[in-house]
Design a protein around this motif. Structure first.
Motif, PDB file in Angstrom:
ATOM      1  N   ALA A  48       0.809  -1.131   0.043  1.00  0.00           N
ATOM      2  CA  ALA A  48      -0.002   0.065   0.101  1.00  0.00           C
ATOM      3  C   ALA A  48       0.938   1.323  -0.196  1.00  0.00           C
ATOM      4  CB  ALA A  48      -1.042   0.048   1.353  1.00  0.00           C
ATOM      5  N   GLU A  49       1.720   1.289   0.818  1.00  0.00           N
ATOM      6  CA  GLU A  49       2.784   2.467   0.906  1.00  0.00           C
ATOM      7  C   GLU A  49       3.610   2.721  -0.449  1.00  0.00           C
ATOM      8  OE1 GLU A  49       4.710   5.682   2.525  1.00  0.00           O
ATOM      9  OE2 GLU A  49       2.842   4.836   3.345  1.00  0.00           O
ATOM     10  N   LEU A  50       4.013   1.750  -1.035  1.00  0.00           N
ATOM     11  CA  LEU A  50       4.817   1.928  -2.279  1.00  0.00           C
ATOM     12  C   LEU A  50       3.785   2.303  -3.177  1.00  0.00           C
ATOM     13  CD1 LEU A  50       7.054  -1.295  -2.485  1.00  0.00           C
ATOM     14  CD2 LEU A  50       7.668   1.308  -1.974  1.00  0.00           C
ATOM     15  N   LYS A  51       2.625   2.134  -3.574  1.00  0.00           N
ATOM     16  CA  LYS A  51       1.756   2.520  -4.655  1.00  0.00           C
ATOM     17  C   LYS A  51       1.496   3.923  -4.130  1.00  0.00           C
ATOM     18  CE  LYS A  51      -2.889   3.050  -5.976  1.00  0.00           C
ATOM     19  NZ  LYS A  51      -3.786   4.289  -5.666  1.00  0.00           N
ATOM     20  N   GLN A  52       1.214   4.479  -2.831  1.00  0.00           N
ATOM     21  CA  GLN A  52       1.080   5.903  -2.617  1.00  0.00           C
ATOM     22  C   GLN A  52       2.137   6.581  -2.889  1.00  0.00           C
ATOM     23  OE1 GLN A  52      -0.365   6.344   1.376  1.00  0.00           O
ATOM     24  NE2 GLN A  52      -2.131   4.997   1.130  1.00  0.00           N
ATOM     25  N   ARG A  53       3.406   6.061  -2.667  1.00  0.00           N
ATOM     26  CA  ARG A  53       4.676   6.904  -2.993  1.00  0.00           C
ATOM     27  C   ARG A  53       4.791   6.831  -4.302  1.00  0.00           C
ATOM     28  NH1 ARG A  53       9.467   5.854   1.339  1.00  0.00           N
ATOM     29  NH2 ARG A  53       8.251   6.094   3.355  1.00  0.00           N
ATOM     30  N   ARG A  54       4.496   5.876  -5.123  1.00  0.00           N
ATOM     31  CA  ARG A  54       4.778   5.914  -6.565  1.00  0.00           C
ATOM     32  C   ARG A  54       3.890   6.878  -7.159  1.00  0.00           C
ATOM     33  NH1 ARG A  54       1.356   1.441  -9.348  1.00  0.00           N
ATOM     34  NH2 ARG A  54       0.056   3.107  -8.768  1.00  0.00           N
ATOM     35  N   SER A 105      14.355   6.606  -7.189  1.00  0.00           N
ATOM     36  CA  SER A 105      13.776   5.844  -6.176  1.00  0.00           C
ATOM     37  C   SER A 105      12.919   6.501  -5.150  1.00  0.00           C
ATOM     38  CB  SER A 105      14.795   5.021  -5.343  1.00  0.00           C
ATOM     39  OG  SER A 105      14.148   4.375  -4.000  1.00  0.00           O
ATOM     40  N   PHE A 106      11.659   6.019  -4.751  1.00  0.00           N
ATOM     41  CA  PHE A 106      10.595   6.516  -3.905  1.00  0.00           C
ATOM     42  C   PHE A 106      10.767   5.549  -2.693  1.00  0.00           C
ATOM     43  CE2 PHE A 106       8.136   4.251  -7.367  1.00  0.00           C
ATOM     44  CZ  PHE A 106       7.823   3.060  -6.625  1.00  0.00           C
ATOM     45  N   ALA A 107      11.223   4.637  -2.497  1.00  0.00           N
ATOM     46  CA  ALA A 107      11.404   3.780  -1.340  1.00  0.00           C
ATOM     47  C   ALA A 107      12.437   4.013  -0.532  1.00  0.00           C
ATOM     48  CB  ALA A 107      11.607   2.308  -1.747  1.00  0.00           C
ATOM     49  N   ALA A 108      13.284   4.720  -0.476  1.00  0.00           N
ATOM     50  CA  ALA A 108      14.542   5.086   0.500  1.00  0.00           C
ATOM     51  C   ALA A 108      14.307   6.406   1.236  1.00  0.00           C
ATOM     52  CB  ALA A 108      15.852   5.281  -0.196  1.00  0.00           C
ATOM     53  N   GLY A 151       4.967  -2.228  -9.432  1.00  0.00           N
ATOM     54  CA  GLY A 151       5.779  -2.962  -8.550  1.00  0.00           C
ATOM     55  C   GLY A 151       7.168  -2.432  -8.446  1.00  0.00           C
ATOM     56  N   GLY A 152       8.024  -2.653  -7.467  1.00  0.00           N
ATOM     57  CA  GLY A 152       9.305  -2.218  -7.473  1.00  0.00           C
ATOM     58  C   GLY A 152       9.349  -1.071  -6.638  1.00  0.00           C
ATOM     59  N   TYR A 153      10.500  -0.333  -6.827  1.00  0.00           N
ATOM     60  CA  TYR A 153      10.811   0.903  -5.878  1.00  0.00           C
ATOM     61  C   TYR A 153      11.241   2.079  -6.495  1.00  0.00           C
ATOM     62  CZ  TYR A 153      15.212  -1.118  -6.202  1.00  0.00           C
ATOM     63  OH  TYR A 153      16.270  -1.716  -6.694  1.00  0.00           O
ATOM     64  N   HIS A 154      11.137   2.246  -7.771  1.00  0.00           N
ATOM     65  CA  HIS A 154      11.736   3.340  -8.422  1.00  0.00           C
ATOM     66  C   HIS A 154      11.093   3.697  -9.781  1.00  0.00           C
ATOM     67  CE1 HIS A 154      13.488  -0.240 -10.344  1.00  0.00           C
ATOM     68  NE2 HIS A 154      13.707   0.436 -11.501  1.00  0.00           N
ATOM     69  N   LEU A 155      10.997   4.775 -10.488  1.00  0.00           N
ATOM     70  CA  LEU A 155      10.701   5.338 -11.686  1.00  0.00           C
ATOM     71  C   LEU A 155      11.902   5.437 -12.496  1.00  0.00           C
ATOM     72  CD1 LEU A 155       8.173   7.881 -10.835  1.00  0.00           C
ATOM     73  CD2 LEU A 155       7.729   5.473 -11.420  1.00  0.00           C
ATOM     74  N   TRP A 156      11.841   5.171 -13.888  1.00  0.00           N
ATOM     75  CA  TRP A 156      12.828   5.383 -14.979  1.00  0.00           C
ATOM     76  C   TRP A 156      12.450   6.530 -15.941  1.00  0.00           C
ATOM     77  CZ3 TRP A 156      17.897   4.193 -15.688  1.00  0.00           C
ATOM     78  CH2 TRP A 156      18.177   3.979 -17.102  1.00  0.00           C
TER      79      TRP A 156
END
Length: 480
Positions: free
Chosen positions: A377-383, A452-455, A405-410
């Motif tokens: 849920a949190e990664l979706k919001q951050r993305r 990255s939006f996870a760190a 999925g994953g933790y970044h954008l390109w």
């Protein structure tokens, strides 16, 4: 996070106070420090431990803490120039000279300076890590009988069985080797499957750590382009024919860095093309457990649809837990398992049993599915936060694909942008970003950034990081 901050603050204050003490003089007791600074005994213990690690304090059980004696003068520096000759003397005999370049990996392992927004991180922010669950799992594992005994070299049976079930298909515990994380598993796989000097097919762009592994082993990475549906089968077949390669390394699910998912019809084609070429497919299934809340059902691993032993599967618990929770798995079928096993034994003997037991405790606990749901849920919001901010504040950065999925954008940079200058300008503006160049084994088609939006700590830090990146772009590209 508050505890960590208190430890650092107390350590800083004690460093200043140490100047008032003579070498060997005893510091106030832990109880006195607790009362004086109004912190917990744990904070005092950790702060003193930090100073002891720095060589400033000596702790003696039952006696207390003392200011350390001054360090002896540094020994004379020798002449290491001879090593340049020794390290390169045999390069002329190698078909593909080995080169060990960790720069593409270090960028995601090195914490940026204080105050810099971390868009270059490759792991979950501490607030997203299951620290309490990991600590409880490690505590329970430590009480298991025989936890410090030597484990089977393949890994403990129950953990191998858990990984086999999570992969699915015909994979059984006998097909699984426990590894010290995904990077170790990839290293073992490439060393097992390709001799020095051989070509290895890789996605383009792809994970820099894998390129570093290949080059360090004396292999020659041959790029095969990726689009929104994953690797292009026709080009993969051409690359096998032209290069004679017997290995293809890919990330079919949320590919790093593009976020692409290999399309269903391409999955079958990739396996068929590799089988016809007599080649292995190394499947790096690195972020299956970092799926976003809106992703829908995931395709199974390629290994689950592979009856002929074409796929060597790599997966890990690290990305979904902590960079220090280095437990992963290699799965394969057929004679190749014995070669993988032999190379892993030679390299590492085995993964420490306490860590394997802790992993088994963690994935078997009720906290594990709760953690995965919360991260999803949190990664979706951050993305979504980062995507919206980029489109609003930095519309000139192309975002061709938003992954689920994953933790970044390109993101693709405008034509003619100097990627190196922009990355340096971003750091001066207070945001660390990952350059795109290390993700290509040949000349890149354009400049890119991986963000990255996870760190980061949360949505507020994402917004601030994009604002700072806007300032860097204005300085390098000119005002928009």
């Amino acid at each position: 996070m508050q505890e960590r901050s208190s430890v650092g603050e107390l350590a800083n204050r004690l460093r200043v106070e140490l100047k008032r003490y003579s070498p060997g003089e005893k510091l106030p007791s832990s109880r006195a420090l607790v009362e004086r600074f109004r912190v917990s005994p744990v904070t005092v213990s950790r702060a003193l431990g930090q100073l002891a690690a720095e060589g400033l304090v000596v702790t003696r059980p039952g006696a207390g803490a003392f200011r350390a004696e001054p360090r002896a003068a540094a020994p004379a520096v020798g002449d290491t120039a001879w090593q340049e000759v020794a390290l390169s003397a045999d390069a002329s005999a190698e078909l593909v000279p080995r080169s060990v370049d960790a720069s593409g990996v270090v960028v995601s392992l090195t914490a940026p300076p204080a105050g810099v927004v971390e868009f270059n991180g490759g792991y979950l922010h501490p607030s997203l890590q299951p620290e309490r669950a990991m600590g409880a799992a490690l505590s329970r594992a430590g009480r298991r009988p025989g936890v410090w005994a030597r484990p089977p070299v393949e890994g403990i049976a129950e953990l191998r069985e858990w990984f086999a079930r999570s992969i699915g298909g015909a994979i059984t515990a006998a097909d699984v080797l426990i590894t010290a994380g995904g990077q170790s598993a990839l290293t073992t796989a490439l060393r097992a499957l390709a001799p020095p000097g051989a070509p290895v097919l890789v996605e383009s762009p792809t994970y820099p750590g894998m390129l570093a592994i290949a080059r360090a082993a004396g292999l020659r990475p041959v790029p095969v382009p990726v689009d929104a549906d994953g690797v292009k089968p026709a080009l993969l077949a051409d690359a096998f024919r032209a290069s004679g390669a017997r290995v293809f390394v890919c990330q079919p699910l949320f590919q790093n860095p593009t976020g692409a998912v290999l399309a269903p019809d391409r999955r079958r084609e990739v396996l068929r093309i590799a089988r016809d070429a007599g080649a292995f497919v190394v499947e790096d299934d690195f972020v299956r457990r970092l799926v976003h809340e809106d992703a829908g059902p995931l395709p199974p691993p390629l290994a689950a649809d592979d009856p002929d032993g074409v796929v060597v599967h790599v997966c890990s618990l690290t990305k979904a837990t902590s960079p220090s929770f280095r437990v992963g798995a290699l799965a394969a079928r057929g004679p190749v398992v014995e070669r993988l096993r032999a190379i892993q034994i030679v390299d590492t003997f085995f993964v420490p049993r306490p860590l394997q037991e802790a992993a088994l405790e963690l994935v078997g606990s009720p906290a594990w599915p709760r953690h995965l749901r919360a991260v999803s849920a949190e990664l979706k919001q951050r993305r979504d936060t980062m995507t919206a901010a980029l489109r609003l504040v930095l519309p000139e950065l192309a975002l061709p694909h938003v992954p689920s999925g994953g933790y970044h954008l390109w993101v693709r940079l405008p034509e003619g942008t100097d990627e190196t200058l922009l990355v340096a300008g971003a750091l001066r503006a207070g945001v660390a970003v990952t350059p795109g160049r290390p993700y290509f084994s040949a000349e890149p088609p354009a400049g890119h950034l991986r963000l990255s939006f996870a760190a980061v700590a949360g949505a507020g830090e994402i917004a601030e990081g994009v604002r700072r990146l806007r300032a860097a772009c204005d300085a390098v590209l000119g005002p928009h």
